[in-house]
Design an enzyme around this catalytic site. Sequence first.
Site, PDB file in Angstrom:
ATOM      1  N   GLU A 118      -3.790  -6.463  -4.735  1.00 23.24           N
ATOM      2  CA  GLU A 118      -2.463  -6.825  -5.237  1.00 23.24           C
ATOM      3  C   GLU A 118      -2.615  -7.476  -6.606  1.00 23.24           C
ATOM      4  O   GLU A 118      -3.578  -8.183  -6.869  1.00 23.24           O
ATOM      5  CB  GLU A 118      -1.778  -7.779  -4.260  1.00 23.24           C
ATOM      6  CG  GLU A 118      -1.351  -7.068  -3.006  1.00 23.24           C
ATOM      7  CD  GLU A 118      -0.704  -7.991  -1.991  1.00 23.24           C
ATOM      8  OE1 GLU A 118      -0.107  -9.006  -2.372  1.00 23.24           O
ATOM      9  OE2 GLU A 118      -0.800  -7.656  -0.790  1.00 23.24           O
ATOM     10  N   LEU A 137     -17.950 -13.953  -8.080  1.00 22.40           N
ATOM     11  CA  LEU A 137     -18.833 -15.120  -8.134  1.00 22.40           C
ATOM     12  C   LEU A 137     -18.097 -16.280  -8.805  1.00 22.40           C
ATOM     13  O   LEU A 137     -18.709 -17.098  -9.479  1.00 22.40           O
ATOM     14  CB  LEU A 137     -20.116 -14.783  -8.917  1.00 22.40           C
ATOM     15  CG  LEU A 137     -21.151 -13.932  -8.188  1.00 22.40           C
ATOM     16  CD1 LEU A 137     -22.378 -13.704  -9.074  1.00 22.40           C
ATOM     17  CD2 LEU A 137     -21.584 -14.584  -6.867  1.00 22.40           C
ATOM     18  N   VAL A 194       0.831  -1.205   0.000  1.00 22.07           N
ATOM     19  CA  VAL A 194       0.000   0.000   0.000  1.00 22.07           C
ATOM     20  C   VAL A 194       0.870   1.262   0.000  1.00 22.07           C
ATOM     21  O   VAL A 194       0.627   2.202  -0.760  1.00 22.07           O
ATOM     22  CB  VAL A 194      -0.969  -0.030   1.203  1.00 22.07           C
ATOM     23  CG1 VAL A 194      -1.683   1.306   1.367  1.00 22.07           C
ATOM     24  CG2 VAL A 194      -1.998  -1.141   1.006  1.00 22.07           C
ATOM     25  N   CYS A 213      -5.187  -9.663   3.174  1.00 22.15           N
ATOM     26  CA  CYS A 213      -6.290  -8.836   3.696  1.00 22.15           C
ATOM     27  C   CYS A 213      -7.488  -9.632   4.175  1.00 22.15           C
ATOM     28  O   CYS A 213      -7.863  -9.535   5.345  1.00 22.15           O
ATOM     29  CB  CYS A 213      -6.732  -7.834   2.630  1.00 22.15           C
ATOM     30  SG  CYS A 213      -5.521  -6.534   2.378  1.00 22.15           S
ATOM     31  N   ALA A 254     -16.321 -19.618  -8.390  1.00 20.72           N
ATOM     32  CA  ALA A 254     -16.145 -20.678  -7.389  1.00 20.72           C
ATOM     33  C   ALA A 254     -14.719 -21.210  -7.433  1.00 20.72           C
ATOM     34  O   ALA A 254     -14.052 -21.181  -8.463  1.00 20.72           O
ATOM     35  CB  ALA A 254     -17.134 -21.806  -7.658  1.00 20.72           C
ATOM     36  N   GLY A 255     -14.241 -21.682  -6.313  1.00 21.16           N
ATOM     37  CA  GLY A 255     -12.885 -22.219  -6.247  1.00 21.16           C
ATOM     38  C   GLY A 255     -12.611 -22.759  -4.862  1.00 21.16           C
ATOM     39  O   GLY A 255     -13.537 -23.149  -4.136  1.00 21.16           O
ATOM     40  N   LEU A 288      -7.192  -1.089  -2.930  1.00 15.75           N
ATOM     41  CA  LEU A 288      -6.457  -1.705  -4.044  1.00 15.75           C
ATOM     42  C   LEU A 288      -6.337  -3.211  -3.852  1.00 15.75           C
ATOM     43  O   LEU A 288      -6.358  -3.714  -2.727  1.00 15.75           O
ATOM     44  CB  LEU A 288      -5.075  -1.067  -4.201  1.00 15.75           C
ATOM     45  CG  LEU A 288      -4.043  -1.180  -3.065  1.00 15.75           C
ATOM     46  CD1 LEU A 288      -3.397  -2.542  -3.000  1.00 15.75           C
ATOM     47  CD2 LEU A 288      -2.985  -0.118  -3.220  1.00 15.75           C
TER      48      LEU A 288
HETATM   49  N1  LIG Z   1      -1.878  -5.411   0.541  1.00 16.19           N
HETATM   50  C1  LIG Z   1      -3.089  -5.084   0.161  1.00 16.19           C
HETATM   51  O1  LIG Z   1      -3.595  -5.575  -0.848  1.00 16.19           O
HETATM   52  C2  LIG Z   1      -3.887  -4.087   0.946  1.00 16.19           C
HETATM   53  C3  LIG Z   1      -5.016  -3.494   0.342  1.00 16.19           C
HETATM   54  C4  LIG Z   1      -5.753  -2.567   1.076  1.00 16.19           C
HETATM   55  C5  LIG Z   1      -5.390  -2.259   2.388  1.00 16.19           C
HETATM   56  N2  LIG Z   1      -4.306  -2.868   2.947  1.00 16.19           N
HETATM   57  C6  LIG Z   1      -3.950  -2.501   4.318  1.00 16.19           C
HETATM   58  O2  LIG Z   1      -2.871  -1.571   4.263  1.00 16.19           O
HETATM   59  C7  LIG Z   1      -1.949  -1.795   5.336  1.00 16.19           C
HETATM   60  C8  LIG Z   1      -0.581  -2.102   4.776  1.00 16.19           C
HETATM   61  O3  LIG Z   1      -0.655  -3.293   4.031  1.00 16.19           O
HETATM   62  P1  LIG Z   1       0.568  -3.799   3.143  1.00 16.19           P
HETATM   63  O4  LIG Z   1       0.116  -5.016   2.436  1.00 16.19           O
HETATM   64  O5  LIG Z   1       1.144  -2.667   2.396  1.00 16.19           O
HETATM   65  O6  LIG Z   1       1.591  -4.203   4.315  1.00 16.19           O
HETATM   66  P2  LIG Z   1       3.117  -4.603   4.154  1.00 16.19           P
HETATM   67  O7  LIG Z   1       3.396  -5.538   5.278  1.00 16.19           O
HETATM   68  O8  LIG Z   1       3.402  -5.018   2.766  1.00 16.19           O
HETATM   69  O9  LIG Z   1       3.896  -3.224   4.417  1.00 16.19           O
HETATM   70  C9  LIG Z   1       3.928  -2.583   5.643  1.00 16.19           C
HETATM   71  C10 LIG Z   1       5.266  -1.888   5.759  1.00 16.19           C
HETATM   72  O10 LIG Z   1       5.251  -1.017   6.894  1.00 16.19           O
HETATM   73  C11 LIG Z   1       6.561  -1.015   7.435  1.00 16.19           C
HETATM   74  N3  LIG Z   1       6.527  -0.455   8.791  1.00 16.19           N
HETATM   75  C12 LIG Z   1       6.276  -1.067   9.974  1.00 16.19           C
HETATM   76  N4  LIG Z   1       6.363  -0.182  10.986  1.00 16.19           N
HETATM   77  C13 LIG Z   1       6.668   1.023  10.435  1.00 16.19           C
HETATM   78  C14 LIG Z   1       6.884   2.332  10.954  1.00 16.19           C
HETATM   79  N5  LIG Z   1       6.779   2.583  12.265  1.00 16.19           N
HETATM   80  N6  LIG Z   1       7.201   3.318  10.120  1.00 16.19           N
HETATM   81  C15 LIG Z   1       7.290   3.085   8.783  1.00 16.19           C
HETATM   82  N7  LIG Z   1       7.097   1.859   8.232  1.00 16.19           N
HETATM   83  C16 LIG Z   1       6.789   0.844   9.048  1.00 16.19           C
HETATM   84  C17 LIG Z   1       6.969  -2.475   7.339  1.00 16.19           C
HETATM   85  O11 LIG Z   1       8.355  -2.629   7.482  1.00 16.19           O
HETATM   86  C18 LIG Z   1       6.447  -2.823   5.950  1.00 16.19           C
HETATM   87  O12 LIG Z   1       7.430  -2.582   4.955  1.00 16.19           O
HETATM   88  C19 LIG Z   1      -2.566  -2.934   6.155  1.00 16.19           C
HETATM   89  O13 LIG Z   1      -3.364  -2.389   7.176  1.00 16.19           O
HETATM   90  C20 LIG Z   1      -3.447  -3.649   5.153  1.00 16.19           C
HETATM   91  O14 LIG Z   1      -4.514  -4.328   5.772  1.00 16.19           O
HETATM   92  C21 LIG Z   1      -3.541  -3.752   2.243  1.00 16.19           C
END
Ligand SMILES: NC(=O)c1ccc[n+]([C@@H]2O[C@H](COP(=O)([O-])OP(=O)(O)OC[C@H]3O[C@@H](n4cnc5c(N)ncnc54)[C@H](O)[C@@H]3O)[C@@H](O)[C@H]2O)c1
Length: 449
Positions: free
Chosen positions: A155, A250, A17, A260, A252-253, A153
């Site tokens: 991945e 929709l 993100v 997430c 199936a799998g 978003l």
């Molecule tokens: N991955 C997805 O598809 C997605 C989609 C929507 C929302 N989210 C949400 O967004 C958030 C981040 O998800 P992600 O997949 O990017 O996580 P991620 O684990 O890929 O990245 C998180 C990053 O934050 C860093 N971090 C930890 N502590 C920190 C600090 N104090 N200062 C700066 N950086 C720090 C970590 O080292 C890591 O690189 C989560 O809450 C997730 O639920 C993720």
Amino acid sequence: MSAGEKPKIGVFGAGWVGLVTGACFAELGHEVIVRDVLPERIAALESGRVPLHEPELPELLERNRERLTFTLEVDDAVSAPIMFVCVGTPPTYSGDADLSAVWTVVDQLPELEERAILVMKSTVPVGTGEKVRAALDARGLAHVGYVSNPEFLSEGSAVRDFMHPDRVVVGAFTEADGAAVTALYEPLETTVVQADVASAEMIKLAANAFLMTRISFINEIANVCEATGADVVKVAEGVGLDHRLGPHFLRAGIGWGGSCFPKDGVALKQLASNSGYHFQLLNAVIEVNELQKRRVVGKLAKHLGSLRGKTIALLGLAFKPNTNDMRDAPSLILAPRLLAEGAVVRGWDPVALEEAKQALRGVELSETLLEALTDADGAVIVTEWDELSGLLTSELRDAMRTPLIVDGRNLLDPGEARAAGFVYESIGRAAHDLDVLPETEEPETKLHQ
Ligand SMILES: NC(=O)c1ccc[n+]([C@@H]2O[C@H](COP(=O)([O-])OP(=O)(O)OC[C@H]3O[C@@H](n4cnc5c(N)ncnc54)[C@H](O)[C@@H]3O)[C@@H](O)[C@H]2O)c1
């Protein structure tokens, strides 16, 4: 900042993100400073390497190099008037979201003299904004605004999703803070849903829970299709054309996995129960998903009998195509389940082999499909990588000890698979089984020769 100039943006977290948010705002003309706590991650980004597999992201980072800075220092990131929190919120043992990284960001904010806004993109429980607001006020940081701006978003298509969102949700305590964050998204010409902070937080959790519900729903329909002779692919087509329902989610799998859905589903369930409410539907949705993966074992055993000593190839190890993310991937459930049955388990993935090495103990990893399938007794399509559309070759069929495919994603055409000489099982397509399978027990008999 002079009139018309785009505000500088700080980003905490250089994961999926954070990096996508940073790269996309840089593309929109902002100067962006991305801070992470992992020195190797920052070093990689500084040298032009992208530490995760996400289509379009490397090109975007490269194109906007001039506007992007990567740092380990909090002070660099807080030099921006708008700071996005994009740190991980993984599950704790209790199922509640672990907000320790979020609180570290809040607690490490220095005494800011200028007005600034902290924007929460991480997925957090409802009520987090209120708590952060109170903590900021208590520290004399009342001039630091707080806005909830959850991220939707996916991945594998993260850059496209960010640049072409279905909507942007902005939950603010003050109109001015909401307007400042809304203005950042103006170039995207999308619908902005203005909400209070708690509702913005809930929109994210509810949207994910609804998507999960659709998947578990169609998977249960698939299981009933199997028992009754219907074809879930046809059923989903007919259902999805209803404009009140729509065609998405929709398919199936063997169910969802990933960074997430599993954690956000359980976090919402716990959030509800912590508030005294038993969220029955969500509990069922989660349970259906857990059981769905295990049906694969039954489908293998139907053809192979006992799996002890049988070699099973898991095709696709990342939780979805176009990512190397292994967090809560279905392969992490299937591999130990098959190992527990006494099977020899192989794994193939086009991009996640490095990650799989650490996550999948006891699994023999293969660089190529041919290597994974040679002398295998069965193969399971776990993740629908494009590469697997080309599975139905005589070379791969002949390499297998028994040419059995369990298609956990309904990727292949049942008729084509059988015409190519494979024994083929899918999810919820009994109609095809009835149409195409010969009446004799021939395929099974052959398998045991
Ligand atoms: N991955 C997805 O598809 C997605 C989609 C929507 C929302 N989210 C949400 O967004 C958030 C981040 O998800 P992600 O997949 O990017 O996580 P991620 O684990 O890929 O990245 C998180 C990053 O934050 C860093 N971090 C930890 N502590 C920190 C600090 N104090 N200062 C700066 N950086 C720090 C970590 O080292 C890591 O690189 C989560 O809450 C997730 O639920 C993720």
